[in-house]
Each structure stands twice: as structure tokens, then as C-alpha cells.
Scaffold this motif. Sequence first.
Motif, short mmCIF file in Angstrom:
data_model
loop_
_atom_site.label_atom_id
_atom_site.label_comp_id
_atom_site.label_asym_id
_atom_site.label_seq_id
_atom_site.Cartn_x
_atom_site.Cartn_y
_atom_site.Cartn_z
N GLY A 121 -9.87 5.46 -6.44
CA GLY A 121 -9.64 4.11 -5.93
C GLY A 121 -8.80 4.01 -4.68
O GLY A 121 -8.43 2.90 -4.27
N ILE A 122 -8.47 5.13 -4.05
CA ILE A 122 -7.65 5.10 -2.83
C ILE A 122 -8.53 4.80 -1.62
O ILE A 122 -9.60 5.39 -1.45
CB ILE A 122 -6.91 6.44 -2.64
CG1 ILE A 122 -6.06 6.75 -3.88
CG2 ILE A 122 -6.06 6.41 -1.38
CD1 ILE A 122 -5.03 5.69 -4.21
N GLY A 123 -8.05 3.90 -0.75
CA GLY A 123 -8.85 3.50 0.40
C GLY A 123 -8.17 3.65 1.73
O GLY A 123 -8.62 3.09 2.74
N GLU A 124 -7.05 4.40 1.77
CA GLU A 124 -6.32 4.58 3.03
C GLU A 124 -5.66 5.96 3.01
O GLU A 124 -5.13 6.39 1.98
CB GLU A 124 -5.26 3.49 3.20
CG GLU A 124 -4.59 3.48 4.55
CD GLU A 124 -3.72 2.24 4.78
OE1 GLU A 124 -3.08 2.16 5.85
OE2 GLU A 124 -3.69 1.35 3.88
N PHE A 125 -5.70 6.65 4.16
CA PHE A 125 -5.15 8.00 4.26
C PHE A 125 -4.40 8.17 5.57
O PHE A 125 -4.80 7.66 6.61
CB PHE A 125 -6.27 9.05 4.17
CG PHE A 125 -7.01 9.01 2.86
CD1 PHE A 125 -6.54 9.72 1.77
CD2 PHE A 125 -8.15 8.23 2.71
CE1 PHE A 125 -7.20 9.67 0.55
CE2 PHE A 125 -8.82 8.17 1.50
CZ PHE A 125 -8.35 8.88 0.41
N HIS A 126 -3.30 8.93 5.50
CA HIS A 126 -2.47 9.23 6.66
C HIS A 126 -2.49 10.74 6.88
O HIS A 126 -2.07 11.50 5.99
CB HIS A 126 -1.04 8.75 6.43
CG HIS A 126 -0.12 8.92 7.59
ND1 HIS A 126 -0.26 8.23 8.78
CD2 HIS A 126 0.98 9.72 7.75
CE1 HIS A 126 0.70 8.58 9.61
NE2 HIS A 126 1.47 9.49 9.02
N PHE A 127 -2.97 11.19 8.02
CA PHE A 127 -3.10 12.62 8.29
C PHE A 127 -1.92 13.14 9.11
O PHE A 127 -1.57 12.58 10.16
CB PHE A 127 -4.38 12.90 9.10
CG PHE A 127 -5.64 12.89 8.30
CD1 PHE A 127 -6.13 14.05 7.73
CD2 PHE A 127 -6.35 11.71 8.11
CE1 PHE A 127 -7.31 14.06 7.00
CE2 PHE A 127 -7.53 11.69 7.37
CZ PHE A 127 -8.00 12.87 6.81
N TYR A 128 -1.34 14.24 8.64
CA TYR A 128 -0.37 15.00 9.43
C TYR A 128 -1.17 15.99 10.26
O TYR A 128 -1.65 17.00 9.76
CB TYR A 128 0.62 15.70 8.49
CG TYR A 128 1.45 14.73 7.69
CD1 TYR A 128 2.49 14.04 8.28
CD2 TYR A 128 1.16 14.46 6.35
CE1 TYR A 128 3.25 13.11 7.57
CE2 TYR A 128 1.90 13.54 5.63
CZ TYR A 128 2.94 12.87 6.24
OH TYR A 128 3.68 11.94 5.53
N PRO A 174 0.83 -1.21 0.00
CA PRO A 174 0.00 0.00 0.00
C PRO A 174 0.86 1.26 0.00
O PRO A 174 1.85 1.34 0.73
CB PRO A 174 -0.80 -0.12 1.31
CG PRO A 174 -0.79 -1.57 1.65
CD PRO A 174 0.53 -2.09 1.15
N VAL A 175 0.50 2.21 -0.83
CA VAL A 175 1.14 3.52 -0.85
C VAL A 175 0.07 4.51 -0.39
O VAL A 175 -0.88 4.80 -1.12
CB VAL A 175 1.67 3.89 -2.25
CG1 VAL A 175 2.30 5.28 -2.24
CG2 VAL A 175 2.70 2.85 -2.71
N VAL A 176 0.21 5.00 0.83
CA VAL A 176 -0.85 5.74 1.50
C VAL A 176 -0.63 7.25 1.34
O VAL A 176 0.43 7.75 1.73
CB VAL A 176 -0.90 5.38 3.00
CG1 VAL A 176 -2.05 6.10 3.69
CG2 VAL A 176 -1.03 3.86 3.16
N PRO A 177 -1.60 7.98 0.80
CA PRO A 177 -1.42 9.43 0.65
C PRO A 177 -1.32 10.13 2.00
O PRO A 177 -2.11 9.87 2.91
CB PRO A 177 -2.71 9.86 -0.08
CG PRO A 177 -3.29 8.62 -0.66
CD PRO A 177 -2.88 7.51 0.25
N GLY A 178 -0.35 11.03 2.11
CA GLY A 178 -0.22 11.87 3.29
C GLY A 178 -1.03 13.14 3.10
O GLY A 178 -0.81 13.88 2.14
N ILE A 179 -1.96 13.40 4.01
CA ILE A 179 -2.87 14.54 3.89
C ILE A 179 -2.54 15.58 4.97
O ILE A 179 -2.46 15.25 6.16
CB ILE A 179 -4.34 14.09 4.04
CG1 ILE A 179 -4.69 13.02 3.00
CG2 ILE A 179 -5.27 15.29 3.93
CD1 ILE A 179 -4.58 13.47 1.56
N LEU A 180 -2.38 16.82 4.55
CA LEU A 180 -2.07 17.90 5.48
C LEU A 180 -3.10 19.01 5.36
O LEU A 180 -3.00 19.88 4.48
CB LEU A 180 -0.67 18.46 5.19
CG LEU A 180 -0.23 19.65 6.05
CD1 LEU A 180 -0.12 19.25 7.52
CD2 LEU A 180 1.11 20.21 5.57
#
Length: 301
Positions: A264-271, A202-208
Motif C-alpha cells: 500500500g505504499i505510494g511514495e518513495f525517496h531515493f538516496y 505521509p511516512v515515505v520509505p527511503g530507498i538506497l
Amino acid sequence: MKPATLSPARKDIRLSFEFFPPKSAEAEGQLWETAAELSAYDPGFMSVTYGAGGSTKVPTLSTVRQLLKMGLPAASHLTCVGATKEEVHAVVADFQAVGVRHFVTLRGDPPGGVGTAYHPHPGGYANAAELAAGLRGLADFEISVSAYPEKHPQSPDVAADIDMLKRKVDGGATRALTQFFFENDDFERYLERVRKAGITIPVVPGILPVHNLSQVQKFAGMCGASVPGWLADRLAPVDDRPQERAPVAIDLAARQIEDLIARGIGEFHFYTMNRATLVSAVCDRVGFAKIDRRPAAGAAA
């Protein structure tokens, strides 16, 4: 521009949140409140940053321990700058002793700061790929690593970044968390290249969510990310008026996530910047499901 619409509760989307060790009693109280509020979104993990050369080892360890006491899934960042392999292993053992089973494995910034030349420590791990392999050799840890849709500032090109990511995966990485970005097309192009390279984790988008435009522009300049003109145009007129800035920032982040989900992205990483207000508002706007997950008593003990 209309606000992003509230979607039905999305129970299939996985979330994670990043914090940094607090530097004062007041900041510590804010962190526990933030962690408690964001725990309602049932995160897969909450990670805590770790200063290069072990500069925040004690506060990072303390923060991770407290999150675990609160019944929350905690992960610790780990760097290899300025340390021998034996010193890194000792740090890992300390974190393992308090219950950590997940590390976010990073090389770390050079001792001279961002932009200065990096030189591996004699007897240490040369980079994050070697560090991931070293961790894998110690125990069956969950290992997350970094990824850079706009490339790491010290990489000659995106191809070199992807090659390094592949080396991290070969070393045992199970997930990649990206640097924050604002142009989803950049992420999608990067992900296509990653998959063509045979990388399947999985390559998880980093959201800020943007708390302060000037600060984010400074961060972006240091880490190789970019702040597009259209985003600056939306936020600059209200950057010094927090009450007006917040709804704009929430809408921008919600729209970004909605578009990524559509791709199609199903995972997110929040800063999170150790603050829950914007992050929770974005999660609610997008429609992420909540659960009743009240942390154990004595969170601030």
C-alpha cells in the motif's frame, strides 16, 4: 531467483531524490547529468543535503539555486547544530531568497561526529522538532523531517523515536522521510506504531540502491540501520565487480519497492549518491512513468 518483472507505467506513485553538494568540477557535471536524467520521473522534489553547523551552506545554496534554474523542484536540508536561532533564520532567508519553499529539517550530527554526545547550542534550537516549529513560525514552508524504522542510534527505543516524530508533526512537519532500510517488515511494523500514535502525515520509505556493499555497511553502522545477511550474501560475491554487482543491486531494490507497493505504499525517496544509473534502472524495472521534462538550457552554467 528471477528478476522483478516490469510493471505497467505507474503514474500514481510519487518519487523524490536526494543529492549532496558536489566537491569538484567533475562531480558537479555528474550531478547535473544525474538531476536531468532523474527529472524524467517527474519527482515531487529533489533535496540537497546540508552539513551540520552550516559546513556546506555555500555549496548547498549553489546546488539548490542551480536545480531551480533547471526548472526542477528543489528542497534544501537544514540543520540546527552549532548555530543560534538567529543564525538559522539568516540561513533560511538566504535560501528563501533564491526560491526555496521546502526544507528537510534535521537536528544534524554532533560537532564531534557521529557517536559523540550532542549538546544544543546556547540560544539555538534543541532538536528537529523545535526547528520545524521555528520554520513554521517564519513562513508557510513545506517541511519534511526524518524518521527511523530501526530507531535513531541515540534514541533509547523506538517509542522515543515515535514520540519525537509526533513532536516534529506538532511543530509543523508535513512529511517524514525514513532512513534507508532493507527489511520491509521492519518498516511496516514501524508504520503501524506511528499510525497508532495518531501521526497521519505521509511516512515515505527511503530507498538506497547499493552501489558498494562495504560502503553501505559503514553507513548503516553510523546511522542505526542494518544490512541483513541475505542482502550481504547476494552482493558480497560481486562487490568488487561493478558490472556484475549492478544487476543484483537493481533487482534487490526493485523487489523491495514492488513489495512495498503491494503493502500500500505510494511514495518513495531515493538516496541517489549523485548517480543516476542504478536509480533510473530500478525505476524503469518497477515501471515508474516517465515524462518529457527536459531541463532548461545552461544546466551546468
